[in-house]
Scaffold this motif. Sequence first.
Motif, short mmCIF file in Angstrom:
data_model
loop_
_atom_site.label_atom_id
_atom_site.label_comp_id
_atom_site.label_asym_id
_atom_site.label_seq_id
_atom_site.Cartn_x
_atom_site.Cartn_y
_atom_site.Cartn_z
N SER A 1 -1.63 10.66 1.13
CA SER A 1 -3.10 10.92 1.33
C SER A 1 -3.76 12.35 1.69
CB SER A 1 -3.86 9.98 2.32
OG SER A 1 -5.26 10.07 2.51
N HIS B 1 0.64 13.46 6.01
CA HIS B 1 0.22 12.37 5.08
C HIS B 1 0.09 13.19 3.63
CE1 HIS B 1 0.18 8.29 6.81
NE2 HIS B 1 -0.48 9.23 7.98
N LYS C 1 2.62 4.61 -1.63
CA LYS C 1 2.39 5.54 -2.62
C LYS C 1 3.66 6.18 -2.65
CE LYS C 1 -2.65 5.56 -2.69
NZ LYS C 1 -3.89 6.38 -2.57
N SER D 1 1.26 -1.85 5.26
CA SER D 1 1.12 -0.46 5.85
C SER D 1 -0.55 -0.13 5.36
CB SER D 1 1.85 0.60 5.13
OG SER D 1 1.80 0.85 3.79
N GLY E 1 -0.69 2.89 4.14
CA GLY E 1 -0.35 3.72 3.22
C GLY E 1 0.43 4.95 3.54
N SER E 2 0.98 5.74 2.87
CA SER E 2 1.75 7.05 2.99
C SER E 2 1.02 8.15 2.43
CB SER E 2 3.11 6.80 2.33
OG SER E 2 2.87 6.57 0.96
N ASN F 1 0.94 -1.34 -0.04
CA ASN F 1 0.11 0.07 -0.07
C ASN F 1 0.66 1.49 0.04
OD1 ASN F 1 -2.40 -1.59 0.02
ND2 ASN F 1 -2.11 -1.80 2.27
#
Length: 220
Positions: A128, A146, A88, A123, A125-126, A86
């Motif tokens: 957002s 984020h 980015k 994860s 995510g990074s 997940n």
Amino acid sequence: MRRGTVLLALFLASCMGGGDRPAPIRERKSGPITLNRPTPRETQQCFTDLSRERVRYSALPDRDFGGGCVVTGAVQLIDIGVPVTNLKSMRCPLARSFAGWVRFAVAPAAKQILGSELVRVESFGSYSCRAIIGGNAAASGRMSEHGLGNAVDVGAFILADGRKVRVETGWKSDDPAVRQFFQVIHNSACKRFRTVLSPDYNAAHYNHLHLDMGRGPFCA
């Protein structure tokens, strides 16, 4: 009532309700705008550091996504030695710290404390584009790290023996080895990242570790 007291009461009333609220943070519908800027020296050095550590990555263009969400000096991590789900775009200093943490803290702790190799990191995510979630009143409406590609949330670790060690269930596990594992990787994270938030911080972090390179140092 004194005039100063009246003015203070009116000011507080306007802050608590009825005043202008900040516009919601969201990406522009038309898509991101690429920013044609020279690459700063510190970003170039960060790319060099990743290559020296044999981290495979792809450098990304600087982009303005709208709503204040601007990601500069970012990379897409391809291979840090352990698969991570997940992810980015991440600003390069965050990627460098994250790769080092997984390789030199999480993986050894899994082997030494839990007795099994780390085979995957999961994860949430990074990048957002959003405001801070679960913050106090002072942080309400403020841009999350984020939204700058400067934070990553980690929820679980998969071991070679098939175990899935979740932050949600492992942080206060009945198993002392699992608790020790999280204590060790948390302490290491606090030395590598500017801000580390765990389930001990607030209810919004009950199921993940938040790691960022923004304000700080702050470790909870």
